[in-house]
Write an enzyme that holds these catalytic residues in place. Sequence first.
Site, PDB file in Angstrom:
ATOM      1  N   LEU A  18       0.853  -1.184   0.000  1.00  0.00           N
ATOM      2  CA  LEU A  18       0.000   0.000   0.000  1.00  0.00           C
ATOM      3  C   LEU A  18       0.890   1.235   0.000  1.00  0.00           C
ATOM      4  CD1 LEU A  18      -2.670  -0.900   2.752  1.00  0.00           C
ATOM      5  CD2 LEU A  18      -2.997  -0.961   0.271  1.00  0.00           C
ATOM      6  N   ASP A  19       0.420   2.299  -0.626  1.00  0.00           N
ATOM      7  CA  ASP A  19       1.121   3.586  -0.547  1.00  0.00           C
ATOM      8  C   ASP A  19       1.273   4.010   0.912  1.00  0.00           C
ATOM      9  OD1 ASP A  19       1.111   3.778  -3.288  1.00  0.00           O
ATOM     10  OD2 ASP A  19      -0.464   5.291  -3.396  1.00  0.00           O
ATOM     11  N   LYS A  20       2.258   4.836   1.164  1.00  0.00           N
ATOM     12  CA  LYS A  20       2.480   5.369   2.519  1.00  0.00           C
ATOM     13  C   LYS A  20       1.215   6.044   3.053  1.00  0.00           C
ATOM     14  CE  LYS A  20       5.556   8.432   5.145  1.00  0.00           C
ATOM     15  NZ  LYS A  20       6.794   9.248   5.101  1.00  0.00           N
ATOM     16  N   THR A  23      -1.899   5.459   2.380  1.00  0.00           N
ATOM     17  CA  THR A  23      -3.082   4.600   2.432  1.00  0.00           C
ATOM     18  C   THR A  23      -3.066   3.708   3.662  1.00  0.00           C
ATOM     19  OG1 THR A  23      -3.040   4.556   0.008  1.00  0.00           O
ATOM     20  CG2 THR A  23      -4.459   2.951   1.096  1.00  0.00           C
TER      21      THR A  23
END
Length: 221
Positions: free
Chosen positions: A50-52, A54
């Site tokens: 996951l993106d930072k 998210t």
Amino acid sequence: MCDIQLLADEPEYVVAIKAAGVSFHSESGIGFVAQLEQQLDIKLYAVHRLDKVTSGLLILAKSSAAANKLSELFATRAVDKAYLALITDKPKKKQGWIKGDMSKSRRGAYKLLKSTDNPAVTRFYSMSLESGLRACVLKPFTGKTHQLRVALKSLSAPILGDELYGAMPSDRVYLHAYALRFMWQGDSKTYYALPQPMGQFSKLINHVDFAKWQNPWQLEW
């Protein structure tokens, strides 16, 4: 540093919940994977990320063999994923498909193109929560970097707090990996995690119409 919340501890993998703002890999400080390895005192293998910005559900394998199996499920799109997001601008459409190739833009951002040679594919539904605030439930059919953030930006409705894509500032980027579903050794596995802390997401979770999205697999994808 708070302990990472574990949703499931299976023989071959764990399902954990990443907080918003925590890096997946160790960058300037200890990352999500390294922290969870320390917490559980075992070696873990990443199979998706996951993106930072998210929050939400992440699966980590306990062995390279399990990692290979899980990675294959993700690669063949055999894992269903559902995300929740908040937006403040009225999108160009309230539901449907968002498809297009993605290319790098400025400052680490991406943009959606009209071409579809190797497209990012997303389907979504949205509902109004109050004046100036809508919620979206999104299912990505591909796994491109920033895919959902770019998809909503392409509808002129970037995710609340996602300043990289021109959204209104907030205490976080309001994108959460809410649900996962896949088959594992003949059994159907389904996991859900509400955002914690909820912040603005509480306006969705406490909304009477959230019942329609509580089990996103009942929606027509």
